[in-house]
Design a protein around this motif. Structure first.
Motif, mmCIF file in Angstrom:
data_model
loop_
_atom_site.group_PDB
_atom_site.id
_atom_site.type_symbol
_atom_site.label_atom_id
_atom_site.label_comp_id
_atom_site.label_asym_id
_atom_site.label_seq_id
_atom_site.Cartn_x
_atom_site.Cartn_y
_atom_site.Cartn_z
ATOM 1 N N ILE A 69 -2.480 18.966 -83.407
ATOM 2 C CA ILE A 69 -1.460 18.526 -84.358
ATOM 3 C C ILE A 69 -2.115 17.979 -85.623
ATOM 4 C CG2 ILE A 69 0.452 16.918 -84.723
ATOM 5 C CD1 ILE A 69 0.997 17.046 -81.728
ATOM 6 N N ASP A 70 -1.577 18.360 -86.754
ATOM 7 C CA ASP A 70 -2.115 17.963 -88.058
ATOM 8 C C ASP A 70 -1.672 16.539 -88.380
ATOM 9 O OD1 ASP A 70 -3.359 18.097 -90.456
ATOM 10 O OD2 ASP A 70 -2.073 19.636 -91.331
ATOM 11 N N LEU A 71 -2.601 15.619 -88.404
ATOM 12 C CA LEU A 71 -2.290 14.203 -88.598
ATOM 13 C C LEU A 71 -2.292 13.798 -90.075
ATOM 14 C CD1 LEU A 71 -4.317 12.529 -85.705
ATOM 15 C CD2 LEU A 71 -1.859 12.937 -85.834
ATOM 16 N N PRO A 72 -1.679 12.640 -90.384
ATOM 17 C CA PRO A 72 -1.728 12.124 -91.754
ATOM 18 C C PRO A 72 -3.163 11.953 -92.238
ATOM 19 C CG PRO A 72 -0.128 10.912 -90.459
ATOM 20 C CD PRO A 72 -0.858 11.794 -89.509
ATOM 21 N N ARG A 73 -3.367 12.180 -93.525
ATOM 22 C CA ARG A 73 -4.692 12.061 -94.120
ATOM 23 C C ARG A 73 -4.770 10.775 -94.940
ATOM 24 N NH1 ARG A 73 -3.664 18.217 -96.076
ATOM 25 N NH2 ARG A 73 -3.788 19.156 -93.988
ATOM 26 N N PRO A 74 -5.939 10.209 -95.085
ATOM 27 C CA PRO A 74 -6.087 8.954 -95.826
ATOM 28 C C PRO A 74 -5.507 9.062 -97.232
ATOM 29 C CG PRO A 74 -8.116 9.478 -94.669
ATOM 30 C CD PRO A 74 -7.233 10.678 -94.528
ATOM 31 N N GLY A 75 -4.659 8.109 -97.585
ATOM 32 C CA GLY A 75 -4.088 8.057 -98.920
ATOM 33 C C GLY A 75 -2.943 9.015 -99.161
ATOM 34 N N GLU A 76 -2.545 9.773 -98.168
ATOM 35 C CA GLU A 76 -1.486 10.772 -98.348
ATOM 36 C C GLU A 76 -0.118 10.090 -98.388
ATOM 37 O OE1 GLU A 76 -0.486 15.128 -96.433
ATOM 38 O OE2 GLU A 76 -1.221 13.562 -95.109
ATOM 39 N N ALA A 77 0.786 10.610 -99.206
ATOM 40 C CA ALA A 77 2.142 10.079 -99.270
ATOM 41 C C ALA A 77 2.789 10.183 -97.888
ATOM 42 C CB ALA A 77 2.963 10.856 -100.295
ATOM 43 N N TRP A 78 3.444 9.120 -97.458
ATOM 44 C CA TRP A 78 3.946 9.057 -96.081
ATOM 45 C C TRP A 78 4.919 10.174 -95.764
ATOM 46 C CZ3 TRP A 78 8.906 8.536 -94.140
ATOM 47 C CH2 TRP A 78 9.913 8.255 -95.073
ATOM 48 N N SER A 87 6.197 19.192 -88.495
ATOM 49 C CA SER A 87 6.186 20.661 -88.492
ATOM 50 C C SER A 87 5.037 21.189 -87.638
ATOM 51 C CB SER A 87 6.063 21.192 -89.923
ATOM 52 O OG SER A 87 7.186 20.812 -90.698
ATOM 53 N N SER A 88 3.885 20.534 -87.733
ATOM 54 C CA SER A 88 2.743 20.930 -86.924
ATOM 55 C C SER A 88 3.028 20.695 -85.441
ATOM 56 C CB SER A 88 1.503 20.133 -87.355
ATOM 57 O OG SER A 88 0.391 20.428 -86.530
ATOM 58 N N ALA A 89 3.651 19.555 -85.106
ATOM 59 C CA ALA A 89 3.995 19.262 -83.719
ATOM 60 C C ALA A 89 4.963 20.295 -83.170
ATOM 61 C CB ALA A 89 4.592 17.861 -83.609
ATOM 62 N N ARG A 90 5.922 20.710 -83.993
ATOM 63 C CA ARG A 90 6.862 21.752 -83.543
ATOM 64 C C ARG A 90 6.119 23.031 -83.187
ATOM 65 N NH1 ARG A 90 8.997 25.699 -87.007
ATOM 66 N NH2 ARG A 90 10.378 27.097 -85.838
ATOM 67 N N GLU A 91 5.185 23.435 -84.028
ATOM 68 C CA GLU A 91 4.424 24.655 -83.760
ATOM 69 C C GLU A 91 3.555 24.499 -82.509
ATOM 70 O OE1 GLU A 91 2.222 25.383 -87.284
ATOM 71 O OE2 GLU A 91 3.987 25.830 -88.521
ATOM 72 N N VAL A 92 2.898 23.355 -82.380
ATOM 73 C CA VAL A 92 1.992 23.131 -81.250
ATOM 74 C C VAL A 92 2.750 23.077 -79.934
ATOM 75 C CG1 VAL A 92 0.431 21.460 -80.184
ATOM 76 C CG2 VAL A 92 0.201 22.006 -82.617
ATOM 77 N N PHE A 93 3.825 22.298 -79.894
ATOM 78 C CA PHE A 93 4.573 22.167 -78.643
ATOM 79 C C PHE A 93 5.360 23.431 -78.311
ATOM 80 C CE2 PHE A 93 4.165 17.476 -79.473
ATOM 81 C CZ PHE A 93 3.381 17.216 -78.360
ATOM 82 N N SER A 94 5.647 24.249 -79.297
ATOM 83 C CA SER A 94 6.256 25.549 -79.008
ATOM 84 C C SER A 94 5.253 26.474 -78.324
ATOM 85 C CB SER A 94 6.776 26.193 -80.298
ATOM 86 O OG SER A 94 7.845 25.441 -80.843
ATOM 87 N N ARG A 95 3.972 26.323 -78.673
ATOM 88 C CA ARG A 95 2.919 27.097 -77.998
ATOM 89 C C ARG A 95 2.655 26.568 -76.597
ATOM 90 N NH1 ARG A 95 0.172 26.656 -83.043
ATOM 91 N NH2 ARG A 95 -1.251 25.070 -82.204
ATOM 92 N N HIS A 96 2.855 25.259 -76.426
ATOM 93 C CA HIS A 96 2.604 24.607 -75.134
ATOM 94 C C HIS A 96 3.881 23.879 -74.703
ATOM 95 C CE1 HIS A 96 -1.584 25.379 -76.248
ATOM 96 N NE2 HIS A 96 -1.453 24.586 -77.294
#
Length: 218
Positions: A69-78, A87-96
């Motif tokens: 899962i693609d996590l927040p990056r330092p300094g990135e807008a919340w 969106s990344s979690a949806r893709e990952v959990f759809s695969r698993h």
């Protein structure tokens, strides 16, 4: 006995990769030490040199899934970070698809990587001005929406335009007069198409709007 020098040596990483592949292919219920040993071409007892027991394997494959899962990056807008993570979690959990239930069930002996996953998401929200309590609620709400959408998506009776048209035509033929509102939305979906990603983003934006408003009120 001649040793196959081309085969990757048995290791914890290799055992977990095989366990993940087995769960994806046959479901979590199929995951046993015996079947895992068969998949790796070794005796089940050999696995205990690399993993303590089946619980260690379950914790390990949860960790592997979370690492995708693609996590927040330092300094990135919340908001950008939360939308990308969901969106990344949806893709990952759809695969698993088995992983959601396992993640929620494996609450003891959390690994540093798993705890780091939670801490990173909460840290992004806290840095964006969410209170401790609201950050916790935001995390829970976002995951609840994401998990619910995945389960709905996996159980929908269509996954492309052709199957949508087939299911929709059948519904209209059987239910148009008795269930006019259902017929109306079915016909609209057939006319405009139904894109899972578009629908997910629509709902996610509503959730983020509400969370942003709650933060600002606080």
């Amino acid at each position: 006995m001649q040793v196959d020098e081309t085969r990757e040596p048995l290791s914890r990483e290799r055992v977990l990769r095989a366990a993940l592949a087995l769960a994806d292919a046959q479901g979590l219920a199929a995951l046993s030490m015996r079947r895992l040993g068969q998949a790796l071409g070794v005796e089940a007892m050999s696995l205990y040199n690399h993993v303590a027991n089946k619980d260690a394997i379950l914790d390990g494959i949860v960790e592997q899934v979370l690492a995708e899962i693609d996590l927040p990056r330092p300094g990135e807008a919340w908001r950008v970070a939360m939308k990308r993570r969901a969106s990344s979690a949806r893709e990952v959990f759809s695969r698993h698809p088995w992983a959601i239930g396992l993640l929620e069930a494996r609450t003891a002996n959390s690994s540093p990587n798993r705890l780091g996953y939670y801490d990173t998401v909460l840290g992004c929200l806290r840095q964006a001005g969410f209170s401790t309590r609201l950050a916790m609620r935001a995390f829970s709400i976002l995951d609840s929406y994401t998990y619910g959408f995945i389960l709905q998506e996996l159980n929908l009776p269509f996954d492309d335009r052709e199957s949508l048209d087939a299911v929709g035509s059948d519904l209209l033929h059987q239910m148009a007069e008795r269930y006019p509102h259902l017929a109306e939305v079915t016909l609209a979906a057939m006319q405009t198409g139904y894109d899972h990603a578009v629908e997910f983003d629509f709902g996610l934006d509503l959730v983020l709007d509400a969370l942003e408003a709650a933060r600002d009120r606080a």
